[in-house]
Design a protein around this motif. Structure first.
Motif, PDB file in Angstrom:
ATOM      1  N   ALA A 196       0.864  -1.190   0.000  1.00  0.00           N
ATOM      2  CA  ALA A 196       0.000   0.000   0.000  1.00  0.00           C
ATOM      3  C   ALA A 196       0.896   1.234   0.000  1.00  0.00           C
ATOM      4  O   ALA A 196       1.772   1.368   0.849  1.00  0.00           O
ATOM      5  N   ILE A 197       0.683   2.116  -0.992  1.00  0.00           N
ATOM      6  CA  ILE A 197       1.522   3.304  -1.154  1.00  0.00           C
ATOM      7  C   ILE A 197       0.646   4.551  -1.058  1.00  0.00           C
ATOM      8  O   ILE A 197      -0.426   4.608  -1.666  1.00  0.00           O
ATOM      9  N   GLY A 198       1.101   5.527  -0.317  1.00  0.00           N
ATOM     10  CA  GLY A 198       0.426   6.830  -0.262  1.00  0.00           C
ATOM     11  C   GLY A 198       1.453   7.934  -0.465  1.00  0.00           C
ATOM     12  O   GLY A 198       2.579   7.838   0.019  1.00  0.00           O
ATOM     13  N   ILE A 199       1.073   8.966  -1.202  1.00  0.00           N
ATOM     14  CA  ILE A 199       1.998  10.050  -1.546  1.00  0.00           C
ATOM     15  C   ILE A 199       1.536  11.353  -0.888  1.00  0.00           C
ATOM     16  O   ILE A 199       0.344  11.667  -0.914  1.00  0.00           O
ATOM     17  N   TYR A 200       2.495  12.088  -0.314  1.00  0.00           N
ATOM     18  CA  TYR A 200       2.131  13.394   0.245  1.00  0.00           C
ATOM     19  C   TYR A 200       2.887  14.557  -0.391  1.00  0.00           C
ATOM     20  O   TYR A 200       2.581  15.718  -0.133  1.00  0.00           O
TER      21      TYR A 200
ATOM     22  N   GLY B 206       6.489   9.843   0.390  1.00  0.00           N
ATOM     23  CA  GLY B 206       5.282   9.130   0.754  1.00  0.00           C
ATOM     24  C   GLY B 206       5.554   8.063   1.792  1.00  0.00           C
ATOM     25  O   GLY B 206       6.665   7.947   2.318  1.00  0.00           O
ATOM     26  N   ILE B 207       4.521   7.311   2.082  1.00  0.00           N
ATOM     27  CA  ILE B 207       4.638   6.189   3.017  1.00  0.00           C
ATOM     28  C   ILE B 207       4.254   4.920   2.271  1.00  0.00           C
ATOM     29  O   ILE B 207       3.239   4.891   1.564  1.00  0.00           O
ATOM     30  N   HIS B 208       5.111   3.903   2.399  1.00  0.00           N
ATOM     31  CA  HIS B 208       4.840   2.606   1.799  1.00  0.00           C
ATOM     32  C   HIS B 208       4.677   1.580   2.917  1.00  0.00           C
ATOM     33  O   HIS B 208       5.496   1.550   3.836  1.00  0.00           O
ATOM     34  N   ILE B 209       3.642   0.765   2.797  1.00  0.00           N
ATOM     35  CA  ILE B 209       3.444  -0.320   3.761  1.00  0.00           C
ATOM     36  C   ILE B 209       3.486  -1.646   3.021  1.00  0.00           C
ATOM     37  O   ILE B 209       2.861  -1.805   1.959  1.00  0.00           O
ATOM     38  N   TYR B 210       4.249  -2.567   3.546  1.00  0.00           N
ATOM     39  CA  TYR B 210       4.376  -3.927   3.001  1.00  0.00           C
ATOM     40  C   TYR B 210       3.935  -4.902   4.088  1.00  0.00           C
ATOM     41  O   TYR B 210       4.318  -4.744   5.243  1.00  0.00           O
ATOM     42  N   MET B 211       3.157  -5.932   3.695  1.00  0.00           N
ATOM     43  CA  MET B 211       2.568  -6.825   4.694  1.00  0.00           C
ATOM     44  C   MET B 211       3.490  -8.012   5.009  1.00  0.00           C
ATOM     45  O   MET B 211       3.058  -9.158   5.089  1.00  0.00           O
TER      46      MET B 211
END
Ligand SMILES: [Fe+2]
Length: 184
Positions: free
Chosen positions: A83-87, A137-142
């Motif tokens: 899941a990637i989010g960009i700020y 941004g913030i990247h989340i890996y499961m």
């Protein structure tokens, strides 16, 4: 969300990672968080200006990600849900299909502040900045991203190789290289 707090965000993501259906809930958290990307930018700003692993265990990896406008992340997979989010900035994602002999561009997806992108474990992508502005941004890996076995892929042949710094450097390209896909 009145105000974004990175420590609270990380703690919430870690708590979610221990629950059932964690990835669905992480996607919801990222969507809700980056709907107000200006608050994320206000809270983090230029605090890092580089890649930082904020947290990692067997269930989740949380990264602050910084893309320098001069460089391109070569084609790779993750072998886990992402899941990637960009700020800040505009991240240009190149999603590929691999055949026996080649890597074919499937789609280009630009992400601006507020946008989120979700990738499945087998998805192959490359990424860079769409403008001269850095991307943050913030990247989340499961999963524990630094420990799982994943691949980099040759730009031309799609030949996979185990992810390593050496292979990564060999596949690194300048931004102009991506014109082969955009034609601009
Ligand atoms: Fe990636």
């Amino acid at each position: 969300m009145s105000q974004f707090d990175l420590d609270d965000f990380v703690a919430e993501a870690i708590a979610i990672s221990k629950q059932d259906d964690a990835y669905t809930k992480i996607k919801q958290l990222m969507l809700a968080t980056f709907t107000q990307a200006d608050k994320v930018a206000a809270a983090i700003g230029d605090k890092y200006g580089k890649d930082v692993i904020l947290y990692e265990d067997e269930k989740i990896s949380i990264w602050h990600v910084y893309f320098d406008p001069t460089n391109v992340v070569p084609p790779h997979d993750h072998q886990t849900d992402v899941a990637i989010g960009i700020y800040q900035g505009t991240e240009r994602n190149f999603i590929f299909q691999r055949t026996e002999e080649s890597l074919t561009l499937e789609t280009i997806q630009d992400m601006s502040p507020g946008d989120t992108l979700f990738l499945s474990p087998e998805t192959i992508h490359a990424a860079g900045t769409a403008t001269q502005e850095p991307v943050q941004g913030i990247h989340i890996y499961m999963a524990a991203l630094t420990k799982i076995s994943r691949s980099l892929f040759d730009w031309e042949t799609g030949q996979p190789a185990s992810f390593s710094e050496e292979v990564y450097e060999g596949l690194r390209r300048e931004t102009a290289y991506l014109k082969r896909y955009t034609g601009t």
